[in-house]
Motif scaffolding. Sequence first.
Motif, PDB file in Angstrom:
ATOM      1  N   TYR A  60       0.857  -1.190   0.000  1.00  0.00           N
ATOM      2  CA  TYR A  60       0.000   0.000   0.000  1.00  0.00           C
ATOM      3  C   TYR A  60       0.895   1.243   0.000  1.00  0.00           C
ATOM      4  O   TYR A  60       1.743   1.384  -0.873  1.00  0.00           O
ATOM      5  CB  TYR A  60      -0.944  -0.080   1.192  1.00  0.00           C
ATOM      6  CG  TYR A  60      -2.208   0.763   1.102  1.00  0.00           C
ATOM      7  CD1 TYR A  60      -2.574   1.432  -0.059  1.00  0.00           C
ATOM      8  CD2 TYR A  60      -3.046   0.884   2.203  1.00  0.00           C
ATOM      9  CE1 TYR A  60      -3.738   2.193  -0.119  1.00  0.00           C
ATOM     10  CE2 TYR A  60      -4.224   1.644   2.153  1.00  0.00           C
ATOM     11  CZ  TYR A  60      -4.550   2.294   0.986  1.00  0.00           C
ATOM     12  OH  TYR A  60      -5.695   3.045   0.932  1.00  0.00           O
ATOM     13  N   LEU A 107      -6.170  -4.133   0.456  1.00  0.00           N
ATOM     14  CA  LEU A 107      -7.089  -3.027   0.713  1.00  0.00           C
ATOM     15  C   LEU A 107      -8.442  -3.533   1.193  1.00  0.00           C
ATOM     16  O   LEU A 107      -9.065  -2.919   2.071  1.00  0.00           O
ATOM     17  CB  LEU A 107      -7.250  -2.143  -0.526  1.00  0.00           C
ATOM     18  CG  LEU A 107      -6.291  -0.937  -0.556  1.00  0.00           C
ATOM     19  CD1 LEU A 107      -4.848  -1.391  -0.703  1.00  0.00           C
ATOM     20  CD2 LEU A 107      -6.662   0.025  -1.673  1.00  0.00           C
ATOM     21  N   SER A 110      -8.032  -4.363   4.833  1.00  0.00           N
ATOM     22  CA  SER A 110      -8.170  -3.161   5.662  1.00  0.00           C
ATOM     23  C   SER A 110      -9.630  -2.735   5.755  1.00  0.00           C
ATOM     24  O   SER A 110     -10.108  -2.322   6.821  1.00  0.00           O
ATOM     25  CB  SER A 110      -7.326  -2.019   5.083  1.00  0.00           C
ATOM     26  OG  SER A 110      -5.950  -2.271   5.231  1.00  0.00           O
ATOM     27  N   ASN A 111     -10.354  -2.815   4.642  1.00  0.00           N
ATOM     28  CA  ASN A 111     -11.772  -2.486   4.650  1.00  0.00           C
ATOM     29  C   ASN A 111     -12.526  -3.355   5.650  1.00  0.00           C
ATOM     30  O   ASN A 111     -13.385  -2.877   6.393  1.00  0.00           O
ATOM     31  CB  ASN A 111     -12.347  -2.673   3.245  1.00  0.00           C
ATOM     32  CG  ASN A 111     -13.852  -2.503   3.210  1.00  0.00           C
ATOM     33  OD1 ASN A 111     -14.369  -1.414   3.384  1.00  0.00           O
ATOM     34  ND2 ASN A 111     -14.565  -3.600   2.998  1.00  0.00           N
ATOM     35  N   VAL A 146      -9.610   4.147   1.619  1.00  0.00           N
ATOM     36  CA  VAL A 146      -9.418   2.837   0.999  1.00  0.00           C
ATOM     37  C   VAL A 146     -10.232   2.735  -0.288  1.00  0.00           C
ATOM     38  O   VAL A 146      -9.716   2.305  -1.338  1.00  0.00           O
ATOM     39  CB  VAL A 146      -9.795   1.707   1.982  1.00  0.00           C
ATOM     40  CG1 VAL A 146      -9.974   0.374   1.248  1.00  0.00           C
ATOM     41  CG2 VAL A 146      -8.728   1.560   3.061  1.00  0.00           C
TER      42      VAL A 146
END
Length: 466
Positions: A60, A107, A110-111, A146
């Motif tokens: 990221y 990602l 993380s979401n 994000v």
Amino acid sequence: MKNYNKIILSIMISLFLSCSESFLELTPEYAVSDELAITNLEDLEVSVTGVYSEFQSAYYYGRYMFLIPDVLADDVKQYSDANRVVDYSRHVQQVDDAQASALWTGLYFSNNALNSIINSEIEVLESDEDEKNHILGEAYALRGLVYFDLVRLFSQHYTYTDDASHAGVPIILEHDTYLEPERNTVAEVYDQVISDMTTALTLLSDTSRSGNSNTLSAASVKALLARVYLYKEDWANAEAMATDVINSGYSLVDNENYLNLWNVDNTSESIFEISNTDTDNEGGNSLAAMYLDEGYGDYLPSNDVISLYDTDDARLEVFIEDESLTGDYASDRMYKYPEVLGYDNIKVIRLAEVYLIRAEARAEIGTDITGAQEDLNTVRQRALPSAEDVTATGDDLIDEIMLERRLELCFEGQRLWDLMRKKEDIVRTQCTSSTCYIPYGDYTNILPIPQDETDVNPNIEQNSGY
């Protein structure tokens, strides 16, 4: 995403098997699968801290969020010995690309963690309510970021279609083991981004929890929202958000100390940056290692961008001659990230960009041309005090602003999306890649939906061309 738990459980395995380097290291503090794991204020704080750590990862902001868009564009040239993301530099990436898979999977990981925080229902003492709200505000804003990053990476820009009805990315706001989502439209994803960030503003305080730009405050979310509105061409809201940030107490690093922007963390200009320290960093996987000779040194600044600077421009200080470079690869290396082991914080957004956002918004609205010129002068004359005041108007003024964005924000992951939203071709006149011209709207300007995803989800649509 057919089995959302599968993403979380297999993330280490898939990235290890598909990549030559380790992109993600899971630790219990952010291995949160659902909101039931969060039962108190401390859990909330640990969980959101874990998400910031994910943003630090090489897949990221630690490397690829800046590197891939920049090698796709025209400010970077590929060194002869380059061995990382070379397919992106050549615009020949494929659906089984490891970096696309790492970004997509990471990602959405993380979401998922942010959904767990947002959907948690904990009770706290009245004295702790503000702290709880602030953490929830961070989670909303980070989720918005994000999705903004996902839709930029995997979809054409907002105005690619008149109503932004082209394919975006799936929006997932709650845990569902059996979910097989379709892609939402780009318009729907932007609506979600704006909703999350504006919700965050109702919860966040003016001061970040860390006391610096390593974590989010209301002002930093407004700065991010200004960028979102700019990309959407919502000029009025972009101007309003940028104005709030400019009036909130940040100040540009002065000309004499310009290099402090890159040698010092949390300067007066920094609004949001990803923390790295000498004990907590990406090491050889860092963004710096991609540019510096002491690291892999895979990519060099192209003469296309270096030749645009005035010889007295302070920003030339970040380009340092490397006498070992010869021929097409001469002569400089880029030192915006001077510590090869990644000790430097990654600047996500800073005040200079906010001035340029407001300048562009004002120029597009057309009712405050003097204000647009003044904002542009503020950035240009910080770098080059001898620069004459800008007097251009209309399209010429917008061209001047876009040029300044290129000079000010190069190697900060911005150039590709500026070209896309202005519907311009990528033209590499000083080209060391096998591909030197990429037309506007080309499918290779965005990443493929990973094959791992399309294999398990029959509802997911691959990007046209792949």
